[in-house]
Write an enzyme that holds these catalytic residues in place. Sequence first.
Site, short mmCIF file in Angstrom:
data_model
loop_
_atom_site.label_atom_id
_atom_site.label_comp_id
_atom_site.label_asym_id
_atom_site.label_seq_id
_atom_site.Cartn_x
_atom_site.Cartn_y
_atom_site.Cartn_z
N CYS A 92 43.22 30.27 -1.20
CA CYS A 92 44.12 29.31 -1.73
C CYS A 92 45.28 30.10 -2.76
CB CYS A 92 44.04 28.07 -2.93
SG CYS A 92 42.84 28.87 -4.91
N HIS A 143 42.34 30.50 -13.34
CA HIS A 143 41.53 30.07 -13.70
C HIS A 143 42.13 29.48 -15.56
CE1 HIS A 143 38.55 30.50 -11.34
NE2 HIS A 143 38.46 31.41 -11.04
N CYS A 173 46.96 29.12 -12.15
CA CYS A 173 47.39 28.85 -11.30
C CYS A 173 48.25 27.18 -11.71
CB CYS A 173 45.99 27.83 -10.40
SG CYS A 173 46.46 26.82 -8.96
N HIS A 225 32.10 26.86 -16.92
CA HIS A 225 33.02 28.17 -16.17
C HIS A 225 34.23 28.26 -17.76
CE1 HIS A 225 36.33 27.84 -12.88
NE2 HIS A 225 34.96 28.24 -12.41
N GLU A 251 37.61 27.36 -16.05
CA GLU A 251 38.24 26.44 -16.30
C GLU A 251 38.04 25.72 -17.44
OE1 GLU A 251 39.60 25.29 -12.43
OE2 GLU A 251 39.26 23.46 -13.40
N CYS A 307 41.76 19.68 -7.13
CA CYS A 307 43.47 20.13 -6.25
C CYS A 307 43.15 20.19 -4.47
CB CYS A 307 42.69 22.03 -6.86
SG CYS A 307 42.53 22.67 -5.58
N SER A 365 30.82 32.15 -6.44
CA SER A 365 31.75 31.30 -6.29
C SER A 365 31.30 29.78 -6.89
CB SER A 365 32.66 31.65 -5.17
OG SER A 365 33.66 30.65 -4.79
N SER A 423 38.02 32.23 -2.92
CA SER A 423 38.90 33.13 -3.45
C SER A 423 38.53 34.21 -2.67
CB SER A 423 38.02 33.43 -4.83
OG SER A 423 36.73 33.00 -4.58
S1 SF4 Z 1 43.55 24.69 -9.23
FE1 SF4 Z 1 43.08 24.77 -6.82
S2 SF4 Z 1 44.43 26.21 -5.94
FE2 SF4 Z 1 44.27 26.68 -7.81
S3 SF4 Z 1 43.78 28.40 -8.70
FE3 SF4 Z 1 42.53 26.88 -8.23
S4 SF4 Z 1 41.50 26.08 -6.43
FE4 SF4 Z 1 43.66 27.55 -6.38
#
Ligand code: SF4
Length: 301
Positions: free
Chosen positions: A12, A73, A95, A123, A125, A190, A219, A263
Amino acid sequence: MKLSLATAMGTCFGVQDAIDLALSPEFKDRLTVVGQLVHNPQTVERLRANGVAIVERHEIDHITTQAVMITAHGAADTTRLDLQQRGFTVYDATCPLVMRLHKLARYLERKGYFPVIVGQANHVEVQGVLGNLSRSAVIAGPQDFHKLEGETRIGVVSQTTNRLQKVEQVVAGIQALPWIEEVRFVDTICQPVKDRQQAIGDLLQLGIDLGIVIGGKNSANTRKLKELMIDRGVEAHHVESIADIDEEWFCDKEHVGITAGTSTPQDVIEEVSEYVRQLIAKRSGPAKHTSHDPITPSASS
Ligand code: SF4
């Protein structure tokens, strides 16, 4: 036997931008990435070959470069501040769609909702989002609903790589809890992830009976793409490279579909696709190729 490639798959724009930044010539042998930049072993290997050091959050004391990078992330503000206070020059590759998730979670908290993130508690993120909230809960499914006891107004966001259907099920479950007065859900999955999930729907419509999903074993979004196929009754396998492919999978199959996580680099997709094409040709003559070319990272952004 036919072969179809998903119309949206692979790296992405968020991950690609972060990789491009880390591989810039100016950073050769001068950059440390804090946390996994991508959940893909081939790309991690490429970064290391370029002199990029990778450390986990708890290994910050071991950083030896001046420049450090936060991954796509994202991270909590306290992490950024900690790095700056230690004297590092911080390059932030978070991102924009992860930034949006952070902003919306904080907005819900400011508006008086108890913030809930649907996702995996461990995770990176999710950890980053949690770090910017004073109170919150991570909910993976009904087994976690006890964390909401005593909370009546709930604001829900999602890890960006979730499946919308699963998140909506969790939201419906929260709404049904007897003590809940209000649930406000903001969809933070996303668009590139949705595109990849939609492309699997299209492969299933074409009638595939074997799915090959390419991506790092760690992943999460690649695992979810495989789950999506299995949930729809199609045999699917998660592979990191051609070494993971078993010829036996192709016995009695008529139509193979290939996709890849957000990824997975394009060269790995091409290598696996070519290998599968050759396997099909060996078993049944040249594969009939029925799909469009996959969307490239730049086209999907
Ligand atoms: S939010 Fe979506 S576009 Fe952004 S890094 Fe994660 S998977 Fe990729």
